[in-house]
Design a protein around this motif. Structure first.
Motif, PDB file in Angstrom:
ATOM      1  N   GLN A 223       4.273  -7.748   3.013  1.00  0.00           N
ATOM      2  CA  GLN A 223       3.031  -8.510   2.981  1.00  0.00           C
ATOM      3  C   GLN A 223       2.716  -9.107   4.347  1.00  0.00           C
ATOM      4  O   GLN A 223       3.585  -9.733   4.967  1.00  0.00           O
ATOM      5  CB  GLN A 223       3.119  -9.651   1.962  1.00  0.00           C
ATOM      6  CG  GLN A 223       3.105  -9.189   0.520  1.00  0.00           C
ATOM      7  CD  GLN A 223       3.168 -10.384  -0.409  1.00  0.00           C
ATOM      8  OE1 GLN A 223       4.223 -10.756  -0.893  1.00  0.00           O
ATOM      9  NE2 GLN A 223       2.019 -10.981  -0.657  1.00  0.00           N
TER      10      GLN A 223
ATOM     11  N   TYR B 271       7.533  -8.808   7.910  1.00  0.00           N
ATOM     12  CA  TYR B 271       6.468  -7.808   7.798  1.00  0.00           C
ATOM     13  C   TYR B 271       6.334  -6.959   9.047  1.00  0.00           C
ATOM     14  O   TYR B 271       6.143  -5.740   8.958  1.00  0.00           O
ATOM     15  CB  TYR B 271       5.143  -8.502   7.470  1.00  0.00           C
ATOM     16  CG  TYR B 271       3.945  -7.583   7.567  1.00  0.00           C
ATOM     17  CD1 TYR B 271       3.742  -6.569   6.629  1.00  0.00           C
ATOM     18  CD2 TYR B 271       3.023  -7.706   8.606  1.00  0.00           C
ATOM     19  CE1 TYR B 271       2.652  -5.715   6.720  1.00  0.00           C
ATOM     20  CE2 TYR B 271       1.930  -6.861   8.707  1.00  0.00           C
ATOM     21  CZ  TYR B 271       1.753  -5.864   7.760  1.00  0.00           C
ATOM     22  OH  TYR B 271       0.691  -5.017   7.855  1.00  0.00           O
TER      23      TYR B 271
ATOM     24  N   GLY C 250      -1.768  -2.172   0.385  1.00  0.00           N
ATOM     25  CA  GLY C 250      -2.333  -3.510   0.528  1.00  0.00           C
ATOM     26  C   GLY C 250      -3.603  -3.533   1.357  1.00  0.00           C
ATOM     27  O   GLY C 250      -4.618  -2.938   0.980  1.00  0.00           O
TER      28      GLY C 250
END
Length: 276
Positions: free
Chosen positions: A22, A28, A61
């Motif tokens: 994320q 990340y 995402g």
């Protein structure tokens, strides 16, 4: 030979936690480089097999995870959102094969970072009565376009899900789930060598195009929130199975595109983190 790569992130080598996948997560930035390395392994395999045109779609995402400068120069990148076809944006009948990199198992499975498209907002999905997640829906949609999925990489649970859907697809397990946020990891170099070899081997003979079936399918989705289901009933063709479950009929890939609209409606009504 034209190859299409759909790149998700949860099933990438070494990644096990929301902080790995994320934006803003403490790991990340490392995760997105790990994602690029798995994708690059697939690209190298495709090039070794003679691919002359490779498209990579960042399918995770925000769809801005892959750094263009980290990607193998043999491939073109589709980056950002919204995309009408989401995880399959840019796939056309002119492609010879689809490679799914970094995929994960569906909601309810005890796989690494398992979910179906929207974290816990989507509880279950069925395609023609068959339980399905991102793996099966991508496979069915690609088949409707006329392009076979030849390789899928992810954890062992994702690989099992793919095999149960279509045993002809080569799978590469880059990690082995111990729980939803824990896994036994293959060494990175070993995992990427396995990806490269599997892709090259799968493309050595021309992949056989699936028979395109234009018959309508039924897509059914059970949401966590009755509010989402209620709002979706305002879309023509969407019907209610119960207070939290909606369905629609139509041919793929149009039904896949409609499902993307459903998710955008759901995202406007909810503000849930994807993993909790």
């Amino acid at each position: 030979m034209r190859i299409y790569i759909s790149a998700d992130m949860e099933g990438v080598t070494g990644l096990v936690d929301a902080d790995d996948v994320q934006p803003g997560g403490r790991d990340y930035e490392r995760g997105r480089l790990m994602m690029a390395e798995d994708v690059n392994a697939a690209i190298r395999g495709a090039v070794a097999a003679g691919a002359t045109d490779i498209t990579v779609n960042d399918a995770h995402g925000p769809m801005r995870n892959l750094l263009p400068e980290a990607l193998h120069p043999a491939a073109r990148l589709i980056r950002g959102k919204p995309k009408q076809m989401g995880m399959l944006e840019g796939l056309t009948p002119e492609h010879d094969a689809v490679i799914c990199v970094g995929y994960h198992s569906r909601a309810g499975a005890l796989g690494v970072l398992s979910h179906s498209f929207m974290g816990h907002e989507i509880e279950d999905i069925w395609l023609d009565g068959r339980p399905v997640g991102e793996i099966g829906l991508a496979h069915a949609t690609a088949a409707a376009v006329g392009v076979p999925v030849t390789v899928l990489t992810g954890d062992d649970c994702a690989c099992t899900e793919m095999t149960e859907w279509d045993a002809s697809v080569t799978t590469v397990a880059v990690k082995y789930a111990r729980d939803r946020f824990a896994a036994e990891l293959r060494p990175a170099d070993e995992a990427r060598a396995a990806i490269e070899q599997a892709v090259a081997a799968s493309l050595c003979a021309p992949p056989k195009a699936p028979v395109v079936d234009a018959a309508p399918s039924t897509l059914t989705v059970r949401w966590q929130s009755a509010s989402v289901a209620s709002m979706l009933l305002g879309i023509p063709g969407v019907t209610s199975a119960d207070a939290r479950t909606v369905q629609a009929q139509g041919p793929l890939p149009g039904l896949y595109r409609l499902f993307g609209v459903w998710m955008r409606v759901a995202a406007s009504l909810t503000n849930q983190p994807p993993y909790c």
